[in-house]
Structures are given as structure tokens and as C-alpha cells.
Design an enzyme around this catalytic site. Structure first.
Site, short mmCIF file in Angstrom:
data_model
loop_
_atom_site.label_atom_id
_atom_site.label_comp_id
_atom_site.label_asym_id
_atom_site.label_seq_id
_atom_site.Cartn_x
_atom_site.Cartn_y
_atom_site.Cartn_z
N ASN A 1 -9.83 1.74 -19.90
CA ASN A 1 -10.51 0.49 -20.26
C ASN A 1 -11.54 0.11 -19.20
O ASN A 1 -12.62 -0.40 -19.52
CB ASN A 1 -9.51 -0.65 -20.48
CG ASN A 1 -8.90 -0.59 -21.87
OD1 ASN A 1 -9.58 -0.90 -22.85
ND2 ASN A 1 -7.65 -0.17 -21.96
N ILE B 1 2.82 -8.96 -13.64
CA ILE B 1 2.70 -10.32 -14.17
C ILE B 1 2.15 -11.22 -13.05
O ILE B 1 2.53 -11.09 -11.89
CB ILE B 1 4.09 -10.85 -14.63
CG1 ILE B 1 4.65 -9.98 -15.76
CG2 ILE B 1 4.03 -12.31 -15.02
CD1 ILE B 1 4.23 -10.34 -17.16
N HIS C 1 -4.52 -6.38 -24.73
CA HIS C 1 -3.14 -6.01 -25.08
C HIS C 1 -3.18 -5.09 -26.31
O HIS C 1 -3.89 -5.39 -27.27
CB HIS C 1 -2.31 -7.27 -25.37
CG HIS C 1 -0.90 -6.94 -25.71
ND1 HIS C 1 0.04 -6.61 -24.73
CD2 HIS C 1 -0.26 -6.81 -26.90
CE1 HIS C 1 1.18 -6.31 -25.32
NE2 HIS C 1 1.03 -6.43 -26.63
N GLU D 1 -0.11 -19.30 -18.51
CA GLU D 1 1.22 -19.10 -17.92
C GLU D 1 2.20 -18.39 -18.87
O GLU D 1 3.25 -17.94 -18.43
CB GLU D 1 1.79 -20.45 -17.43
CG GLU D 1 2.21 -21.44 -18.51
CD GLU D 1 1.02 -22.11 -19.22
OE1 GLU D 1 -0.15 -21.84 -18.87
OE2 GLU D 1 1.29 -22.89 -20.15
N ASP E 1 0.96 -12.98 -22.55
CA ASP E 1 0.27 -12.66 -23.80
C ASP E 1 0.12 -13.88 -24.72
O ASP E 1 -0.03 -13.74 -25.94
CB ASP E 1 0.97 -11.52 -24.56
CG ASP E 1 0.94 -10.22 -23.78
OD1 ASP E 1 -0.05 -9.96 -23.08
OD2 ASP E 1 1.92 -9.45 -23.86
#
Ligand code: GAR
Length: 204
Positions: free
Chosen positions: A18, A97, A114, A152, A155
Site C-alpha cells: 500500500n 493499535i 482495512h 478511539e 476500525d
């Protein structure tokens, strides 16, 4: 037209296809309102680092393990972002994360790609090939990728773009992953980056 471009940092952990799509689309002019100024890798062995080097983009490695805590890891990243005066963060296969304390510092200034159509097969534990294993396990006939803002909720931020891809008979997680990358991720991630950069330039 002004020549100002939004300064982008791309966060990676692995192969960096990517990142490559972003580099290529910056060269071809699809991304015209932003410029990749820094690559941040959570993994010193990531091939993404070689891609950055080949494109003459500065890169840094910030390992969570070596930092010792989430707080120290994020503090180090923040120092680099400040040093390079970064205005937009793009998570492109970043497998760590980020805490709420970090994401809340950059409202609508962090985007993520995603590999599924959110809200399917997303959230905690869904990353990389696991997402495609879950899609095949469920038996969906259509999947795809989503680019969204990061907040927060893993996804859970506002969706910027999605593109669907058909599942084919006999697909394995690997064949499906490749089709989703080629026909969705590598297209909508650069388009979303341009859309967001242009919006920041024009609306602040
Ligand atoms: C991509 O499929 C990306 O969507 C996914 O990991 C892969 C990284 O590939 N990201 C996630 O699963 C994040 N939840 P790349 O390093 O070749 O870009």
C-alpha cells in the site's frame, strides 16, 4: 493554485504494497495535494523500509517492544511527527493499535485502510490474512476494502471510501487478499489520501 502540499507520514509494519501504491500515485499525479515526507515502521525488517529508501523517503523504526510501553512507543512516534512537521498520518498495513490518547490528538488527521467492507470482519483481532480467512469462513460472496478515519474505536471511524470485490470459487485467503489489494486497496487508498489532503488544503 498554490504549491503547498500536506505533509504525510505513512505508518507500516510489513510488505508495504500500500505504501508502494501511494508512492506510485504520488509520482503519477493522482496524489497532488500531499507529499509523503516520512515512513514510520513498527518493524525493523519490514520490506516497506526498502520501498521508502528506493523512493528517497526518510524512514524511522519505532519498535513497541524496544520502547517498553505503549506510552513510550507513542511518545517516540510523536517526536518524529513533530520533527517532520507532519499534518496527515496514513496507516498502511500498520499492525499496532494506537491509544485514544494518541488518536485524539489528530481528529480526522489519521486514515487507515482495512481489507474488508466495514462493518464486516473488522475490529480487534481482524488484521491481514485473518480478515480474509473470516470472510471465506462466513461464506460471503462479496468483500472489499474500506478507507476510514481513525478514532478511539478500532476500525470504527467515519468511512471515506469503499470498493467491493467478488469472492471466487476456490479462493484461498491468499488469493482473496491479493484480489482485494489489486482491485480495491491500491486504488481507494491513494484516492482517499488525495481527497483528504485536498480538503485540508481548501477547508483547513
Ligand atoms: C493490507 O491488506 C492492509 O489492508 C492490511 O494489512 C495488509 C498490509 O499489506 N491492514 C490491516 O489488516 C489493518 N487492520 P501491505 O504491507 O502490503 O500494505
Amino acid at each position: 493554485m498554490s504549491d503547498r502540499k500536506i505533509k504525510i507520514a505513512v505508518f507500516v509494519s510489513g510488505g508495504g504494497t500500500n505504501l508502494q501504491a501511494l508512492i506510485d500515485k504520488q509520482k503519477s499525479g493522482v496524489i497532488a495535494s500531499g507529499e509523503i515526507k516520512l515512513v514510520v515502521s513498527s518493524n525493523k525488517d519490514a520490506y516497506a523500509l526498502t520501498r521508502a529508501e528506493k523512493a528517497n523517503i526518510p524512514s524511522v523504526v519505532v519498535s513497541k517492544k524496544e520502547c517498553g510501553s505503549q506510552e513510550a512507543f507513542e511518545k517516540k512516534i510523536l517526536e518524529y511527527l513533530k520533527e517532520y512537521d507532519i499534518e496527515l498520518i496514513v496507516l498502511a498495513g500498520f499492525m499496532c493499535i494506537l491509544s485514544e490518547s494518541f488518536t485524539s490528538k489528530f481528529p480526522k488527521r489519521i486514515i487507515n485502510v482495512h481489507p474488508s467492507l466495514i462493518p464486516s470482519f473488522c475490529g480487534k483481532g481482524f488484521y491481514g490474512l485473518k480478515v480474509h480467512e473470516a470472510a471465506l469462513g462466513y461464506g460471503v460472496k462479496v468483500t472489499g476494502a474500506t478507507v476510514h478515519f481513525v478514532n478511539e474505536v478500532p476500525d470504527g471511524g467515519e468511512i471515506i471510501m469503499q470498493k467491493a470485490v467478488e469472492v471466487q470459487d476456490g479462493d484461498t485467503p491468499e488469493t482473496l487478499q491479493k484480489r482485494v489489494m489489486v482491485n480495491s486497496e491500491w486504488i481507494i487508498l491513494p484516492q482517499s489520501v488525495e481527497k483528504v489532503c485536498s480538503r485540508i488544503l481548501h477547508n483547513g
